[in-house]
Design a protein around this motif. Structure first.
Motif, PDB file in Angstrom:
ATOM      1  N   MET A   1      44.755  53.602  38.090  1.00 21.37           N
ATOM      2  CA  MET A   1      44.693  52.579  37.049  1.00 21.37           C
ATOM      3  C   MET A   1      43.252  52.376  36.607  1.00 21.37           C
ATOM      4  O   MET A   1      42.348  52.223  37.433  1.00 21.37           O
ATOM      5  N   THR A   2      43.036  52.396  35.313  1.00 14.20           N
ATOM      6  CA  THR A   2      41.705  52.177  34.772  1.00 14.20           C
ATOM      7  C   THR A   2      41.420  50.686  34.679  1.00 14.20           C
ATOM      8  O   THR A   2      42.218  49.929  34.120  1.00 14.20           O
ATOM      9  N   ALA A   3      40.298  50.266  35.243  1.00 18.40           N
ATOM     10  CA  ALA A   3      39.954  48.841  35.221  1.00 18.40           C
ATOM     11  C   ALA A   3      39.572  48.420  33.804  1.00 18.40           C
ATOM     12  O   ALA A   3      38.919  49.152  33.060  1.00 18.40           O
ATOM     13  N   THR A   4      39.996  47.213  33.438  1.00 24.28           N
ATOM     14  CA  THR A   4      39.707  46.656  32.116  1.00 24.28           C
ATOM     15  C   THR A   4      38.364  45.944  32.147  1.00 24.28           C
ATOM     16  O   THR A   4      38.155  45.061  32.982  1.00 24.28           O
ATOM     17  N   ASP A  26      39.726  42.362  42.375  1.00 26.40           N
ATOM     18  CA  ASP A  26      40.947  42.795  41.692  1.00 26.40           C
ATOM     19  C   ASP A  26      40.674  44.112  40.969  1.00 26.40           C
ATOM     20  O   ASP A  26      39.880  44.147  40.021  1.00 26.40           O
ATOM     21  N   PRO A  27      41.323  45.206  41.378  1.00 30.40           N
ATOM     22  CA  PRO A  27      41.055  46.508  40.751  1.00 30.40           C
ATOM     23  C   PRO A  27      41.439  46.560  39.269  1.00 30.40           C
ATOM     24  O   PRO A  27      41.062  47.493  38.567  1.00 30.40           O
ATOM     25  N   LYS A  28      42.158  45.551  38.802  1.00 31.40           N
ATOM     26  CA  LYS A  28      42.538  45.513  37.387  1.00 31.40           C
ATOM     27  C   LYS A  28      41.330  45.265  36.484  1.00 31.40           C
ATOM     28  O   LYS A  28      41.322  45.666  35.323  1.00 31.40           O
ATOM     29  N   TRP A  29      40.308  44.596  37.035  1.00 31.95           N
ATOM     30  CA  TRP A  29      39.178  44.160  36.217  1.00 31.95           C
ATOM     31  C   TRP A  29      37.874  44.817  36.628  1.00 31.95           C
ATOM     32  O   TRP A  29      37.649  45.111  37.804  1.00 31.95           O
ATOM     33  N   ARG A  30      36.991  44.993  35.645  1.00 32.20           N
ATOM     34  CA  ARG A  30      35.621  45.459  35.883  1.00 32.20           C
ATOM     35  C   ARG A  30      34.683  44.517  35.139  1.00 32.20           C
ATOM     36  O   ARG A  30      34.640  44.517  33.907  1.00 32.20           O
TER      37      ARG A  30
END
Length: 238
Positions: A1-4, A26-30
Motif C-alpha cells: 500500500m502506498t502511503a498518502t 499508521d502506514p496509510k499516511w506519510r
C-alpha cells in the motif's frame, strides 16, 4: 500500500504532537511537513503565543519541514483564510499531488466542520487522527509515554491563572477542577511541547514573564535557554 502524503497543522502543542505520533504509526499516511500560522508582527505562533525560534527548534528536533502561514495583527478571518490558502499552494508546489491536511482536534464538531469546509474550497481533505478519543485517557497516555509540555496560555474564565507556566504532568492532571477537559479541548489552556519520544532531543527552555491579555487570557512566556536575557518582550496578540 502506498502511503498518502499529508501535512499536519502544527500549533506547537501537545495535541498536534499526539496527532503526529498517530500518523507516523499508521502506514496509510506519510507526514511530509508541518503547517503553522504565525503572527508576522510579533513572530509568534497564533493563539499559543510561542516564539518563532522555539517553533523552528521544535520542527528541527522532530525532523520535519515547516510551512509558515504569516498573518498580520490585527487581521480578519478572511485574511486568515487567504493566507492559509497560499500556504496550501506552497505545499502543493513542494509536494505535488498532496491533498490532505491533518489536525489534532478531539471532539468539537463546529471546529471540525469549519476545517472540512475551509480545505474543501481548495480541493483538500481534512484528517482527524485523534477524533473521538477519550481525552482523560489521552492525557494520561501523553504523560506516561514520556511526552513533555508546558502550559503557555490559560483562559482564566475556565481555569485559575496559576496553572499557566506549569508542566503538563500527572500532578497537574490530578489537580484540574471538575468540568475542565484534561486536554483543554474547550480552550481551557494551550501547551508548548518541548520533549519526548518524537524529539531528537528536548528543547532547553527557561520561563519568562507572565501577563494577562484582554482581561482574560494568562500567557507565560518561554525562551530558548541560549537566548540572551531581556532579548524579548511577551506580546502574544493574534
Amino acid at each position: 500500500m502506498t502511503a498518502t502524503p499529508t501535512l499536519l497543522a502544527w500549533s506547537g502543542g501537545k495535541d498536534c504532537l499526539l496527532a503526529l505520533q498517530r500518523l507516523l504509526a499508521d502506514p496509510k499516511w506519510r507526514v511530509v511537513g508541518l503547517l503553522t500560522t504565525v503572527n508576522r508582527n510579533y513572530s509568534r505562533v497564533a493563539m499559543h503565543g510561542i516564539h518563532r525560534d522555539i517553533l523552528l527548534a521544535q520542527t528541527a528536533a522532530i525532523g520535519l519541514p515547516l510551512i509558515e502561514v504569516l498573518l498580520d495583527w490585527p487581521g480578519s478571518n478572511d485574511a486568515y483564510e487567504e493566507a492559509h490558502a497560499k500556504g496550501l499552494v506552497e505545499a502543493r508546489m513542494r509536494w505535488p499531488g498532496i491533498r490532505h491536511c491533518a489536525f489534532g482536534d478531539l471532539f468539537l464538531q463546529d471546529v471540525r466542520d469549519y476545517r472540512v469546509r475551509q480545505l474543501g474550497r481548495d480541493n483538500w481533505r481534512a484528517v482527524f487522527p485523534l477524533w473521538g478519543e477519550d481525552t482523560a485517557a489521552l492525557s494520561r497516555r501523553f504523560v506516561s509515554e514520556g511526552h513533555r509540555a508546558m502550559l503557555c496560555c490559560v483562559d482564566t474564565q475556565q481555569l485559575d491563572a496559576a496553572y499557566c507556566g506549569r508542566e503538563y504532568n500527572t500532578a497537574l492532571l490530578d489537580e484540574l477542577p471538575p468540568g475542565a477537559d484534561a486536554c483543554g479541548e474547550r480552550g481551557e489552556f494551550h501547551t508548548l511541547a518541548f520533549g519526548g519520544p518524537l524529539f531528537a532531543e528536548p528543547l532547553k527552555l527557561r520561563r519568562g514573564e507572565s501577563v494577562l491579555r484582554d482581561g482574560r487570557f494568562q500567557f507565560t512566556d518561554f525562551l530558548l535557554d541560549d537566548a540572551p536575557p531581556g532579548s524579548t518582550r511577551l506580546d502574544v496578540r493574534g
